[in-house]
Design a protein around this motif. Structure first.
Motif, mmCIF file in Angstrom:
data_model
loop_
_atom_site.group_PDB
_atom_site.id
_atom_site.type_symbol
_atom_site.label_atom_id
_atom_site.label_comp_id
_atom_site.label_asym_id
_atom_site.label_seq_id
_atom_site.Cartn_x
_atom_site.Cartn_y
_atom_site.Cartn_z
ATOM 1 N N LEU A 16 -36.007 63.874 2.260
ATOM 2 C CA LEU A 16 -35.339 64.990 1.594
ATOM 3 C C LEU A 16 -34.147 65.501 2.393
ATOM 4 O O LEU A 16 -33.110 65.845 1.824
ATOM 5 C CB LEU A 16 -36.336 66.128 1.350
ATOM 6 C CG LEU A 16 -37.376 65.912 0.258
ATOM 7 C CD1 LEU A 16 -38.373 67.058 0.245
ATOM 8 C CD2 LEU A 16 -36.705 65.764 -1.090
ATOM 9 N N SER A 17 -34.278 65.543 3.709
ATOM 10 C CA SER A 17 -33.162 65.978 4.558
ATOM 11 C C SER A 17 -32.007 64.995 4.497
ATOM 12 O O SER A 17 -30.842 65.392 4.440
ATOM 13 C CB SER A 17 -33.626 66.130 6.010
ATOM 14 O OG SER A 17 -34.584 67.123 6.117
ATOM 15 N N TRP A 18 -32.330 63.709 4.510
ATOM 16 C CA TRP A 18 -31.291 62.693 4.418
ATOM 17 C C TRP A 18 -30.577 62.789 3.076
ATOM 18 O O TRP A 18 -29.355 62.707 2.999
ATOM 19 C CB TRP A 18 -31.906 61.305 4.603
ATOM 20 C CG TRP A 18 -30.931 60.205 4.408
ATOM 21 C CD1 TRP A 18 -29.987 59.795 5.295
ATOM 22 C CD2 TRP A 18 -30.784 59.396 3.239
ATOM 23 N NE1 TRP A 18 -29.271 58.752 4.746
ATOM 24 C CE2 TRP A 18 -29.728 58.497 3.484
ATOM 25 C CE3 TRP A 18 -31.443 59.340 2.027
ATOM 26 C CZ2 TRP A 18 -29.326 57.557 2.557
ATOM 27 C CZ3 TRP A 18 -31.038 58.414 1.110
ATOM 28 C CH2 TRP A 18 -29.998 57.535 1.381
ATOM 29 N N TRP A 19 -31.360 62.971 2.005
ATOM 30 C CA TRP A 19 -30.791 63.080 0.672
ATOM 31 C C TRP A 19 -29.904 64.321 0.548
ATOM 32 O O TRP A 19 -28.823 64.256 -0.040
ATOM 33 C CB TRP A 19 -31.908 63.107 -0.364
ATOM 34 C CG TRP A 19 -31.420 63.199 -1.766
ATOM 35 C CD1 TRP A 19 -30.777 62.226 -2.470
ATOM 36 C CD2 TRP A 19 -31.518 64.316 -2.631
ATOM 37 N NE1 TRP A 19 -30.485 62.680 -3.728
ATOM 38 C CE2 TRP A 19 -30.929 63.962 -3.845
ATOM 39 C CE3 TRP A 19 -32.060 65.582 -2.486
ATOM 40 C CZ2 TRP A 19 -30.865 64.838 -4.906
ATOM 41 C CZ3 TRP A 19 -31.997 66.442 -3.556
ATOM 42 C CH2 TRP A 19 -31.403 66.067 -4.747
ATOM 43 N N ALA A 20 -30.350 65.436 1.102
ATOM 44 C CA ALA A 20 -29.542 66.664 1.048
ATOM 45 C C ALA A 20 -28.274 66.514 1.876
ATOM 46 O O ALA A 20 -27.212 67.020 1.504
ATOM 47 C CB ALA A 20 -30.354 67.851 1.543
ATOM 48 N N GLY A 21 -28.357 65.812 2.997
ATOM 49 C CA GLY A 21 -27.177 65.592 3.832
ATOM 50 C C GLY A 21 -26.164 64.669 3.174
ATOM 51 O O GLY A 21 -24.962 64.827 3.350
ATOM 52 N N ALA A 29 -26.096 70.398 5.918
ATOM 53 C CA ALA A 29 -26.944 70.552 4.726
ATOM 54 C C ALA A 29 -28.328 69.954 4.947
ATOM 55 O O ALA A 29 -29.311 70.447 4.393
ATOM 56 C CB ALA A 29 -26.276 69.911 3.523
ATOM 57 N N GLY A 30 -28.435 68.938 5.758
ATOM 58 C CA GLY A 30 -29.730 68.317 6.028
ATOM 59 C C GLY A 30 -30.648 69.170 6.880
ATOM 60 O O GLY A 30 -31.850 68.930 6.942
ATOM 61 N N LEU A 31 -30.091 70.181 7.552
ATOM 62 C CA LEU A 31 -30.906 71.057 8.382
ATOM 63 C C LEU A 31 -31.603 72.150 7.570
ATOM 64 O O LEU A 31 -32.578 72.739 8.033
ATOM 65 C CB LEU A 31 -30.043 71.715 9.466
ATOM 66 C CG LEU A 31 -29.471 70.786 10.531
ATOM 67 C CD1 LEU A 31 -28.520 71.543 11.431
ATOM 68 C CD2 LEU A 31 -30.582 70.177 11.340
ATOM 69 N N ILE A 32 -31.096 72.415 6.393
ATOM 70 C CA ILE A 32 -31.653 73.496 5.587
ATOM 71 C C ILE A 32 -33.035 73.123 5.054
ATOM 72 O O ILE A 32 -33.927 73.973 4.970
ATOM 73 C CB ILE A 32 -30.681 73.847 4.445
ATOM 74 C CG1 ILE A 32 -29.396 74.405 5.031
ATOM 75 C CG2 ILE A 32 -31.299 74.828 3.476
ATOM 76 C CD1 ILE A 32 -28.299 74.602 4.028
ATOM 77 N N VAL A 33 -33.240 71.870 4.726
ATOM 78 C CA VAL A 33 -34.511 71.426 4.134
ATOM 79 C C VAL A 33 -35.690 71.637 5.095
ATOM 80 O O VAL A 33 -36.695 72.243 4.696
ATOM 81 C CB VAL A 33 -34.413 69.959 3.661
ATOM 82 C CG1 VAL A 33 -35.750 69.447 3.194
ATOM 83 C CG2 VAL A 33 -33.367 69.831 2.580
ATOM 84 N N HIS A 81 -27.736 64.792 14.386
ATOM 85 C CA HIS A 81 -26.450 65.473 14.214
ATOM 86 C C HIS A 81 -25.712 65.636 15.543
ATOM 87 O O HIS A 81 -24.477 65.594 15.575
ATOM 88 C CB HIS A 81 -26.636 66.849 13.567
ATOM 89 C CG HIS A 81 -26.802 66.784 12.088
ATOM 90 N ND1 HIS A 81 -25.785 66.414 11.246
ATOM 91 C CD2 HIS A 81 -27.873 67.021 11.295
ATOM 92 C CE1 HIS A 81 -26.214 66.438 10.004
ATOM 93 N NE2 HIS A 81 -27.485 66.798 10.012
ATOM 94 N N LEU A 82 -26.436 65.824 16.625
ATOM 95 C CA LEU A 82 -25.788 65.985 17.923
ATOM 96 C C LEU A 82 -25.187 64.671 18.440
ATOM 97 O O LEU A 82 -24.115 64.670 19.044
ATOM 98 C CB LEU A 82 -26.783 66.532 18.949
ATOM 99 C CG LEU A 82 -27.133 68.002 18.815
ATOM 100 C CD1 LEU A 82 -28.185 68.381 19.840
ATOM 101 C CD2 LEU A 82 -25.920 68.867 18.982
ATOM 102 N N PHE A 83 -25.905 63.581 18.220
ATOM 103 C CA PHE A 83 -25.440 62.306 18.731
ATOM 104 C C PHE A 83 -24.535 61.543 17.779
ATOM 105 O O PHE A 83 -23.959 60.527 18.155
ATOM 106 C CB PHE A 83 -26.640 61.423 19.130
ATOM 107 C CG PHE A 83 -27.379 61.960 20.302
ATOM 108 C CD1 PHE A 83 -26.756 62.138 21.522
ATOM 109 C CD2 PHE A 83 -28.715 62.316 20.189
ATOM 110 C CE1 PHE A 83 -27.442 62.632 22.600
ATOM 111 C CE2 PHE A 83 -29.409 62.820 21.260
ATOM 112 C CZ PHE A 83 -28.780 62.978 22.487
#
Length: 89
Positions: A16-21, A29-33, A81-83
Motif C-alpha cells: 500500500l505504501s509503494w502504491w501510494a508513493g 506520500a508513501g509515509l502517510i499509509v 526514502h533516505l537512501f
C-alpha cells in the motif's frame, strides 16, 4: 501465528505504501499509509479493552500485530526514502 500475521500485515502495508508513493507525485506520500495504519491499530487496541473477554484479547493481539507491522514498514519506507537519490523531475 502472531508472527505470521505480522509478516502478512507488513507485506500488505508495504504494498500500500509503494502504491501510494507511485500514485502521488508528492515524495512523502508513501509515509502517510504506515502512519495512518499505526493510528488505526492504536484505536483498535484501545477499543479492545472495552470489548473484553476472549474477543477483546484476540482483537488486542491483532491490533498489536498491526501496530508492529506499521512501525516496521515506516522504518523501511523512511530508510528507502533516505537512501534513494533525488530525481530532478
Amino acid at each position: 501465528m502472531f508472527w505470521l500475521q505480522t509478516a502478512i500485515y507488513t507485506v500488505i502495508v508495504l504494498c500500500l505504501s509503494w502504491w501510494a508513493g507511485k500514485r502521488r507525485r508528492h515524495r512523502r506520500a508513501g509515509l502517510i499509509v504506515p502512519v495512518c495504519i499505526t493510528l488505526f491499530g492504536l484505536l483498535l487496541l484501545i477499543g479492545s479493552f472495552f470489548i473484553g473477554r476472549w474477543e477483546g484479547m484476540a482483537l488486542s493481539i491483532s491490533s498489536v500485530s498491526i501496530v508492529l507491522s506499521s512501525i516496521i514498514c515506516l522504518i523501511i519506507v523512511t530508510g528507502v526514502h533516505l537512501f534513494k537519490k533525488d530525481d530532478p523531475s
